[in-house]
Design a protein around this motif. Structure first.
Motif, PDB file in Angstrom:
ATOM      1  N   ASP A  45      -5.748  -3.000   8.684  1.00 23.84           N
ATOM      2  CA  ASP A  45      -6.744  -3.823   9.366  1.00 23.84           C
ATOM      3  C   ASP A  45      -6.041  -5.140   9.702  1.00 23.84           C
ATOM      4  O   ASP A  45      -5.432  -5.758   8.823  1.00 23.84           O
ATOM      5  N   THR A  53      -5.907  11.074   3.460  1.00 27.24           N
ATOM      6  CA  THR A  53      -6.017   9.637   3.699  1.00 27.24           C
ATOM      7  C   THR A  53      -6.495   8.976   2.418  1.00 27.24           C
ATOM      8  O   THR A  53      -7.380   9.498   1.744  1.00 27.24           O
ATOM      9  N   ARG A  54      -5.896   7.828   2.101  1.00 27.89           N
ATOM     10  CA  ARG A  54      -6.358   7.039   0.958  1.00 27.89           C
ATOM     11  C   ARG A  54      -6.667   5.634   1.447  1.00 27.89           C
ATOM     12  O   ARG A  54      -5.931   5.076   2.258  1.00 27.89           O
ATOM     13  N   ILE A  55      -7.757   5.072   0.957  1.00 26.77           N
ATOM     14  CA  ILE A  55      -8.115   3.692   1.296  1.00 26.77           C
ATOM     15  C   ILE A  55      -7.364   2.775   0.345  1.00 26.77           C
ATOM     16  O   ILE A  55      -7.361   2.989  -0.875  1.00 26.77           O
ATOM     17  N   CYS A  56      -6.729   1.758   0.899  1.00 29.25           N
ATOM     18  CA  CYS A  56      -5.962   0.802   0.103  1.00 29.25           C
ATOM     19  C   CYS A  56      -6.602  -0.579   0.235  1.00 29.25           C
ATOM     20  O   CYS A  56      -6.910  -1.030   1.333  1.00 29.25           O
ATOM     21  N   VAL A  57      -6.792  -1.223  -0.911  1.00 28.04           N
ATOM     22  CA  VAL A  57      -7.369  -2.567  -0.959  1.00 28.04           C
ATOM     23  C   VAL A  57      -6.355  -3.495  -1.625  1.00 28.04           C
ATOM     24  O   VAL A  57      -5.918  -3.249  -2.752  1.00 28.04           O
ATOM     25  N   CYS A 106       0.839  -1.206   0.000  1.00 26.94           N
ATOM     26  CA  CYS A 106       0.000   0.000   0.000  1.00 26.94           C
ATOM     27  C   CYS A 106       0.873   1.255   0.000  1.00 26.94           C
ATOM     28  O   CYS A 106       0.585   2.212  -0.714  1.00 26.94           O
ATOM     29  N   LEU A 119      -5.561   2.041   5.666  1.00 26.26           N
ATOM     30  CA  LEU A 119      -5.652   3.475   5.435  1.00 26.26           C
ATOM     31  C   LEU A 119      -4.221   3.977   5.301  1.00 26.26           C
ATOM     32  O   LEU A 119      -3.383   3.687   6.143  1.00 26.26           O
ATOM     33  N   LEU A 163      -6.888  -4.691   3.937  1.00 23.98           N
ATOM     34  CA  LEU A 163      -7.396  -3.322   3.937  1.00 23.98           C
ATOM     35  C   LEU A 163      -6.494  -2.429   4.779  1.00 23.98           C
ATOM     36  O   LEU A 163      -6.010  -2.841   5.831  1.00 23.98           O
ATOM     37  N   LEU A 202      -5.889   1.831  -4.902  1.00 24.98           N
ATOM     38  CA  LEU A 202      -6.053   2.942  -3.967  1.00 24.98           C
ATOM     39  C   LEU A 202      -7.293   3.742  -4.311  1.00 24.98           C
ATOM     40  O   LEU A 202      -7.589   3.975  -5.483  1.00 24.98           O
ATOM     41  N   GLY A 203      -7.990   4.191  -3.273  1.00 22.90           N
ATOM     42  CA  GLY A 203      -9.086   5.125  -3.467  1.00 22.90           C
ATOM     43  C   GLY A 203      -8.518   6.531  -3.604  1.00 22.90           C
ATOM     44  O   GLY A 203      -7.303   6.747  -3.505  1.00 22.90           O
ATOM     45  N   VAL A 256     -12.298  12.373   6.853  1.00 20.93           N
ATOM     46  CA  VAL A 256     -11.896  11.185   7.611  1.00 20.93           C
ATOM     47  C   VAL A 256     -11.539  11.640   9.019  1.00 20.93           C
ATOM     48  O   VAL A 256     -10.491  12.236   9.243  1.00 20.93           O
TER      49      VAL A 256
END
Length: 112
Positions: free
Chosen positions: A56, A80-84, A41, A67, A65, A94-95, A103
């Motif tokens: 997570d 902040t970017r969400i990483c999957v 990430c 952040l 998952l 990445l979101g 956030v």
């Protein structure tokens, strides 16, 4: 001692040994998983300076998952970017950048 009893005891001992080895390695496996999610990430979010990842601990069934928090190059405001992380394909997505007002992480209040 009847041979059936000896056989049953041997199987029980083998099962107990395998279970204890699996339990010991699962903690290490989860640590390795978290490290991989964090590393991938952060690499994907290379446009962020001073980036850090909050992973997570176990993710979902199919995805890791996280952040990723950092400052875009040329900016003073952290985002902040969400990483999957796809557990099977080992790919990352990445979101978009979420501003600090979008956030807000607040620890729950302790029960009195």
């Amino acid at each position: 001692m009847p041979s059936r009893l000896i056989h049953a005891l041997a199987l029980s001992a083998a099962a107990a040994l395998l279970a204890s080895n699996a339990a010991a390695s699962s903690g290490d496996a989860w640590e390795t998983f978290r490290a991989e999610v964090s590393e991938r990430c952060l690499a994907a979010a290379s446009s962020l300076e001073k980036a850090s990842a909050v992973v997570d601990p176990f993710g979902s069934e199919s995805f890791g998952l996280a952040l990723v928090i950092g400052t875009p190059k040329g900016s003073d405001t952290a985002v902040t970017r969400i990483c999957v992380f796809d557990k099977q394909k080992k790919t990352v997505e990445l979101g978009g950048e979420l501003a600090p007002d979008r956030v807000i992480i607040k620890a729950p209040e302790k029960a009195k």
